[in-house]
Design a protein around this motif. Structure first.
Motif, PDB file in Angstrom:
ATOM      1  N   MET A  13       0.832  -1.189   0.000  1.00  0.00           N
ATOM      2  CA  MET A  13       0.000   0.000   0.000  1.00  0.00           C
ATOM      3  C   MET A  13       0.873   1.248   0.000  1.00  0.00           C
ATOM      4  N   PHE A  14       0.315   2.330  -0.560  1.00  0.00           N
ATOM      5  CA  PHE A  14       1.007   3.603  -0.656  1.00  0.00           C
ATOM      6  C   PHE A  14       0.045   4.722  -0.240  1.00  0.00           C
ATOM      7  N   THR A  15       0.568   5.951  -0.221  1.00  0.00           N
ATOM      8  CA  THR A  15      -0.269   7.091   0.162  1.00  0.00           C
ATOM      9  C   THR A  15      -0.470   8.081  -0.972  1.00  0.00           C
ATOM     10  N   GLY A  16       0.334   7.968  -2.035  1.00  0.00           N
ATOM     11  CA  GLY A  16       0.234   8.943  -3.118  1.00  0.00           C
ATOM     12  C   GLY A  16       1.005  10.218  -2.830  1.00  0.00           C
ATOM     13  N   LEU A  17       1.917  10.159  -1.849  1.00  0.00           N
ATOM     14  CA  LEU A  17       2.799  11.289  -1.556  1.00  0.00           C
ATOM     15  C   LEU A  17       4.202  10.939  -2.059  1.00  0.00           C
ATOM     16  N   ILE A  18       4.702  11.721  -2.976  1.00  0.00           N
ATOM     17  CA  ILE A  18       5.945  11.392  -3.663  1.00  0.00           C
ATOM     18  C   ILE A  18       7.148  11.539  -2.736  1.00  0.00           C
ATOM     19  N   HIS A  19       7.985  10.505  -2.716  1.00  0.00           N
ATOM     20  CA  HIS A  19       9.170  10.496  -1.862  1.00  0.00           C
ATOM     21  C   HIS A  19      10.295  11.315  -2.479  1.00  0.00           C
ATOM     22  N   GLU A  20      10.518  11.101  -3.778  1.00  0.00           N
ATOM     23  CA  GLU A  20      11.549  11.857  -4.490  1.00  0.00           C
ATOM     24  C   GLU A  20      11.395  11.639  -5.989  1.00  0.00           C
ATOM     25  N   PHE A  21      12.146  12.436  -6.744  1.00  0.00           N
ATOM     26  CA  PHE A  21      12.252  12.212  -8.179  1.00  0.00           C
ATOM     27  C   PHE A  21      13.453  11.310  -8.409  1.00  0.00           C
ATOM     28  N   ALA A  22      13.235  10.179  -9.055  1.00  0.00           N
ATOM     29  CA  ALA A  22      14.347   9.318  -9.460  1.00  0.00           C
ATOM     30  C   ALA A  22      14.665   9.617 -10.917  1.00  0.00           C
ATOM     31  N   GLU A  23      15.882   9.316 -11.324  1.00  0.00           N
ATOM     32  CA  GLU A  23      16.319   9.526 -12.703  1.00  0.00           C
ATOM     33  C   GLU A  23      16.437   8.171 -13.389  1.00  0.00           C
ATOM     34  N   VAL A  24      15.792   8.046 -14.545  1.00  0.00           N
ATOM     35  CA  VAL A  24      15.859   6.790 -15.291  1.00  0.00           C
ATOM     36  C   VAL A  24      17.251   6.648 -15.904  1.00  0.00           C
ATOM     37  N   LYS A  25      17.934   5.601 -15.505  1.00  0.00           N
ATOM     38  CA  LYS A  25      19.251   5.299 -16.074  1.00  0.00           C
ATOM     39  C   LYS A  25      19.095   4.510 -17.360  1.00  0.00           C
ATOM     40  N   SER A  26      18.155   3.540 -17.347  1.00  0.00           N
ATOM     41  CA  SER A  26      17.890   2.760 -18.551  1.00  0.00           C
ATOM     42  C   SER A  26      16.553   2.033 -18.399  1.00  0.00           C
ATOM     43  N   TYR A  27      15.964   1.720 -19.543  1.00  0.00           N
ATOM     44  CA  TYR A  27      14.771   0.868 -19.573  1.00  0.00           C
ATOM     45  C   TYR A  27      14.926  -0.053 -20.764  1.00  0.00           C
ATOM     46  N   SER A  28      15.273  -1.323 -20.482  1.00  0.00           N
ATOM     47  CA  SER A  28      15.572  -2.268 -21.554  1.00  0.00           C
ATOM     48  C   SER A  28      15.224  -3.677 -21.105  1.00  0.00           C
ATOM     49  N   SER A  29      14.676  -4.466 -22.031  1.00  0.00           N
ATOM     50  CA  SER A  29      14.310  -5.864 -21.747  1.00  0.00           C
ATOM     51  C   SER A  29      13.437  -5.967 -20.503  1.00  0.00           C
ATOM     52  N   ASN A  30      12.519  -5.010 -20.376  1.00  0.00           N
ATOM     53  CA  ASN A  30      11.532  -4.978 -19.279  1.00  0.00           C
ATOM     54  C   ASN A  30      12.138  -4.649 -17.923  1.00  0.00           C
ATOM     55  N   ILE A  31      13.420  -4.285 -17.893  1.00  0.00           N
ATOM     56  CA  ILE A  31      14.084  -3.908 -16.649  1.00  0.00           C
ATOM     57  C   ILE A  31      14.262  -2.392 -16.635  1.00  0.00           C
ATOM     58  N   LEU A  32      13.729  -1.766 -15.579  1.00  0.00           N
ATOM     59  CA  LEU A  32      13.845  -0.324 -15.399  1.00  0.00           C
ATOM     60  C   LEU A  32      14.880  -0.055 -14.314  1.00  0.00           C
ATOM     61  N   THR A  33      15.915   0.687 -14.665  1.00  0.00           N
ATOM     62  CA  THR A  33      16.998   0.989 -13.725  1.00  0.00           C
ATOM     63  C   THR A  33      16.956   2.476 -13.389  1.00  0.00           C
ATOM     64  N   LEU A  34      16.925   2.758 -12.092  1.00  0.00           N
ATOM     65  CA  LEU A  34      16.747   4.128 -11.604  1.00  0.00           C
ATOM     66  C   LEU A  34      17.907   4.564 -10.725  1.00  0.00           C
ATOM     67  N   CYS A  35      18.274   5.816 -10.843  1.00  0.00           N
ATOM     68  CA  CYS A  35      19.216   6.441  -9.914  1.00  0.00           C
ATOM     69  C   CYS A  35      18.404   7.223  -8.894  1.00  0.00           C
ATOM     70  N   ALA A  36      18.646   6.976  -7.608  1.00  0.00           N
ATOM     71  CA  ALA A  36      17.859   7.612  -6.554  1.00  0.00           C
ATOM     72  C   ALA A  36      18.655   7.624  -5.260  1.00  0.00           C
ATOM     73  N   THR A  37      18.308   8.546  -4.372  1.00  0.00           N
ATOM     74  CA  THR A  37      18.947   8.561  -3.050  1.00  0.00           C
ATOM     75  C   THR A  37      18.327   7.514  -2.134  1.00  0.00           C
ATOM     76  N   TYR A  38      17.043   7.149  -2.391  1.00  0.00           N
ATOM     77  CA  TYR A  38      16.377   6.133  -1.577  1.00  0.00           C
ATOM     78  C   TYR A  38      17.058   4.779  -1.775  1.00  0.00           C
ATOM     79  N   LYS A  39      17.265   4.076  -0.677  1.00  0.00           N
ATOM     80  CA  LYS A  39      17.958   2.788  -0.720  1.00  0.00           C
ATOM     81  C   LYS A  39      17.025   1.667  -0.261  1.00  0.00           C
ATOM     82  N   PRO A  40      16.383   0.965  -1.194  1.00  0.00           N
ATOM     83  CA  PRO A  40      15.501  -0.141  -0.837  1.00  0.00           C
ATOM     84  C   PRO A  40      16.291  -1.426  -0.619  1.00  0.00           C
ATOM     85  N   LYS A  41      15.580  -2.489  -0.320  1.00  0.00           N
ATOM     86  CA  LYS A  41      16.169  -3.827  -0.233  1.00  0.00           C
ATOM     87  C   LYS A  41      15.614  -4.674  -1.378  1.00  0.00           C
TER      88      LYS A  41
END
Length: 202
Positions: free
Chosen positions: A1-29
């Protein structure tokens, strides 16, 4: 679930073969859910300064994938105990909408968005809606579109201020409107008397 409040703007590094790679300060697991332009996606890879998510065929068929370039909205999934602002968002995009009109107001921006007739059923005046992951309030609804007013704070904290007429956007309608619609459409549909009986139990 989410709230619809944006955490940050990420920058798209690439989108290829259905894989989207993002540059962001947020660090997920690995395995975390994160909303990208409103779509709930799973983190499959980490690297210094960003992460990758994978888009299924179903996701690609429902999203405005042409916007997966430049900056995108991201929001991590809610954790148990987090404060709930915005509104309840699933990250399940219903359809792609199109920006039809932009009208600058004294202290905001009016936006008209058209969506398929099937989904307009779930858009309610003064109800909630999510556009590219942003929690917003619906002003008016017509047969094929709805109108939003975006305040300056939201324009500053999201990418909406850069949107142009004709842009496609990811739309998630109100979760509760969808649930109620499907409940009442069934052959043995719940009626308001049934709702009253259920509420009386609690």
């Amino acid at each position: 679930m989410f709230t619809g409040l944006i955490h940050e703007f990420a920058e798209v590094k690439s989108y290829s073969s259905n894989i989207l790679t993002l540059c962001a300060t947020y660090k997920p697991k690995i395995g975390d859910s994160i909303a990208v332009n409103g779509a709930c996606l799973t983190v499959i890879q980490l690297f210094e300064g960003g992460f990758s998510v994978e888009l299924s065929l179903e996701s690609r068929s429902l999203l405005a994938v042409e916007n997966l370039k430049g900056k995108v909205h991201i929001e991590p999934a809610l954790a148990l105990g987090d404060r709930l602002d915005g509104h309840m968002v699933q990250g399940h995009v219903d359809c792609v909408g199109v920006i039809e009109h932009l009208n600058q107001r004294e202290n905001g921006l009016d936006i008209e968005v058209s969506i398929p007739e099937k989904q307009i059923t779930f858009v309610i005046p003064k109800g909630s809606i999510t556009i590219d992951g942003v929690s917003l309030t619906v002003n008016d609804v017509s047969k094929k579109s709805f109108r939003l007013t975006i305040i300056p704070h939201t324009l500053e904290k999201t990418l909406i201020g850069s949107y142009k007429i004709g842009r496609k956007v990811n739309v998630e309608t109100d979760m509760f409107a969808r649930y109620l619609y499907h409940m009442f459409q069934k052959k043995d549909a719940l009626d308001w008397n049934g709702v009253d009986r259920i509420m009386a139990i609690y």
